[in-house]
Design a protein around this motif. Structure first.
Motif, short mmCIF file in Angstrom:
data_model
loop_
_atom_site.label_atom_id
_atom_site.label_comp_id
_atom_site.label_asym_id
_atom_site.label_seq_id
_atom_site.Cartn_x
_atom_site.Cartn_y
_atom_site.Cartn_z
N THR A 1 0.83 -1.20 0.00
CA THR A 1 0.00 0.00 0.00
C THR A 1 0.86 1.25 0.00
O THR A 1 0.58 2.20 -0.73
N LEU A 2 1.91 1.26 0.80
CA LEU A 2 2.79 2.42 0.88
C LEU A 2 3.53 2.64 -0.45
O LEU A 2 3.78 3.77 -0.84
N THR A 3 3.85 1.54 -1.15
CA THR A 3 4.50 1.65 -2.46
C THR A 3 3.58 2.38 -3.43
O THR A 3 4.00 3.26 -4.18
N VAL A 4 2.29 2.02 -3.39
CA VAL A 4 1.31 2.64 -4.30
C VAL A 4 1.12 4.11 -3.96
O VAL A 4 1.16 4.98 -4.84
N THR A 5 0.97 4.41 -2.66
CA THR A 5 0.70 5.80 -2.26
C THR A 5 1.88 6.73 -2.52
O THR A 5 1.70 7.93 -2.69
N SER A 6 3.10 6.16 -2.56
CA SER A 6 4.27 7.02 -2.80
C SER A 6 4.76 6.91 -4.25
O SER A 6 5.82 7.45 -4.59
N ALA A 7 4.01 6.21 -5.10
CA ALA A 7 4.46 5.99 -6.49
C ALA A 7 4.22 7.21 -7.37
O ALA A 7 3.32 8.00 -7.13
N ASN A 8 5.09 7.32 -8.39
CA ASN A 8 4.96 8.38 -9.38
C ASN A 8 4.77 7.80 -10.77
O ASN A 8 4.29 8.45 -11.68
N HIS A 9 5.19 6.53 -10.89
CA HIS A 9 5.21 5.83 -12.17
C HIS A 9 4.12 4.76 -12.14
O HIS A 9 3.94 4.09 -11.12
N TRP A 10 3.43 4.56 -13.26
CA TRP A 10 2.34 3.57 -13.29
C TRP A 10 2.81 2.16 -12.99
O TRP A 10 2.10 1.39 -12.33
N MET A 11 4.02 1.82 -13.44
CA MET A 11 4.53 0.46 -13.20
C MET A 11 4.79 0.21 -11.71
O MET A 11 4.54 -0.87 -11.20
N THR A 12 5.27 1.24 -11.03
CA THR A 12 5.52 1.12 -9.57
C THR A 12 4.20 0.92 -8.84
O THR A 12 4.09 0.09 -7.94
N ALA A 13 3.19 1.71 -9.25
CA ALA A 13 1.86 1.60 -8.63
C ALA A 13 1.29 0.20 -8.87
O ALA A 13 0.74 -0.43 -7.96
N TRP A 14 1.44 -0.29 -10.10
CA TRP A 14 0.93 -1.63 -10.45
C TRP A 14 1.63 -2.70 -9.61
O TRP A 14 1.00 -3.61 -9.09
N LEU A 15 2.95 -2.55 -9.47
CA LEU A 15 3.75 -3.50 -8.68
C LEU A 15 3.28 -3.51 -7.22
O LEU A 15 3.11 -4.58 -6.62
N GLY A 16 3.05 -2.31 -6.69
CA GLY A 16 2.56 -2.19 -5.30
C GLY A 16 1.23 -2.88 -5.11
O GLY A 16 1.01 -3.59 -4.12
N LEU A 17 0.30 -2.69 -6.07
CA LEU A 17 -1.02 -3.32 -5.99
C LEU A 17 -0.92 -4.84 -6.08
O LEU A 17 -1.64 -5.56 -5.39
N GLU A 18 0.00 -5.32 -6.93
CA GLU A 18 0.18 -6.77 -7.06
C GLU A 18 0.72 -7.38 -5.77
O GLU A 18 0.23 -8.41 -5.31
#
Length: 328
Positions: A1-18
């Motif tokens: 969750t923290l990876t997604v909330t601090s993400a700037n790039h779509w791939m990082t957000a996707w990785l966090g959600l996965e």
């Protein structure tokens, strides 16, 4: 969750959600029971589909605009697909079917996790792309969620399923206003989390899973019953309890943006939710259960959970004092 909330790039957000999804699967399937395995499978399939759709939307956007930045979702098609993917991740209508089933198949603690913590990541992403979202789509999803959340909870006797529909209805209120005033949408979802957390904790403490077992709390712990009643009324959005604050702000802003008809429809549809909240409140407080204090108790109070509940309950009930500050 923290990876997604601090993400700037779509791939990082996707990785966090996965990572988030893979981490919660063993938590859902913890009970050695076919129902919990089924719940975990349903959760995995819907979340994986939503993730794939999200990846597809961000790829189209990158292909068209050359940017992977979350804030620059300028392509119209990818924006629509992204809203659909995030709505599916959260469990907003019309892609809500997995939520009641998954919650019914898990423990109360995991159900609490799914309705609160698991919503943070998709809501953050929605908040970040709120400038580019199409208000018509978010309003449609929101209105449909309020309708489904109210109608679905009507005949439920299982508390987890009832809370799942309640979650869908609250998501509806958030979705309607996310593209108009995103800050208030965020306030609404945070307040909903603050209200549902102590409710679930008290249900865990009293081991209540159905309306029938819930009626027996009065003979054992009258205080718990009163708090549960107030929390239910707060979730229904009755003044002067906390749940009323975000609803008033949302309706106020919709009227200010000349969406009076939408605001009126939302207010009327929320009466559906109010019906089952009031029914639960009535069963909880106004009916005399066929049990006496001398009868064998079905559960014992576990005091270790009460600190968090004690902390969250006052905030969940008497937050109306911050209303003037929010309105200005």
């Amino acid at each position: 969750t923290l990876t997604v909330t601090s993400a700037n790039h779509w791939m990082t957000a996707w990785l966090g959600l996965e990572l988030n999804m893979i981490s919660i699967l063993p938590v859902i399937a913890k009970q050695k029971h076919p129902r919990s395995t089924e719940a975990a499978t349903k959760y995995f399939l819907t979340q994986a589909t939503a993730s794939a759709l999200m990846l597809f939307a961000s790829t189209i956007n990158a292909w068209q605009t050359g940017s992977w930045n979350i804030m620059q979702l300028n392509n119209k098609l990818s924006c629509i697909l992204m809203i659909a993917a995030l709505a599916m991740k959260m469990g907003a209508a019309p892609t809500h079917f997995w939520l009641p089933e998954v919650m019914q198949g898990t423990t109360l603690a995991t159900a609490l996790l799914i309705t609160t913590w698991q919503k943070i990541a998709p809501i953050t992403l929605l908040y970040m792309i709120s400038n580019h979202t199409e208000p018509t789509i978010t309003l449609f999803i929101g209105l449909l969620s309020i309708l489904v959340g109210g109608w679905g909870g009507f005949n439920q006797t299982q508390l987890r399923k009832m809370m799942a529909y309640s979650s869908i209805a609250h998501l509806g209120w958030t979705m309607t206003v996310i593209s108009i005033v995103p800050n208030i949408a965020l306030t609404n979802i945070i307040i909903y989390m603050i209200m549902s957390a102590p409710f679930f904790m008290l249900l865990m403490t009293t081991a209540s899973k159905t309306l029938q077992t819930m009626t027996m709390t009065w003979t054992h712990t009258p205080t718990t019953t009163i708090i549960l009643m107030l929390l239910l009324l707060s979730m229904a959005g009755l003044p002067p309890l906390t749940g009323f604050t975000p609803k008033l702000l949302i309706l106020d802003n919709l009227v200010a943006h000349k969406l009076t008809l939408t605001a009126t429809t939302m207010a009327l549809l929320s009466l559906l939710s109010l019906t089952f909240y009031l029914r639960t409140t009535y069963l909880l407080t106004s009916t005399a259960p066929p049990t006496t204090t001398q009868s064998t108790t079905t559960w014992r109070l576990k005091p270790h959970q009460n600190q968090v509940t004690a902390l969250l309950t006052p905030i969940a009930l008497f937050n109306i004092t911050i209303l003037p500050a929010l309105l200005t």
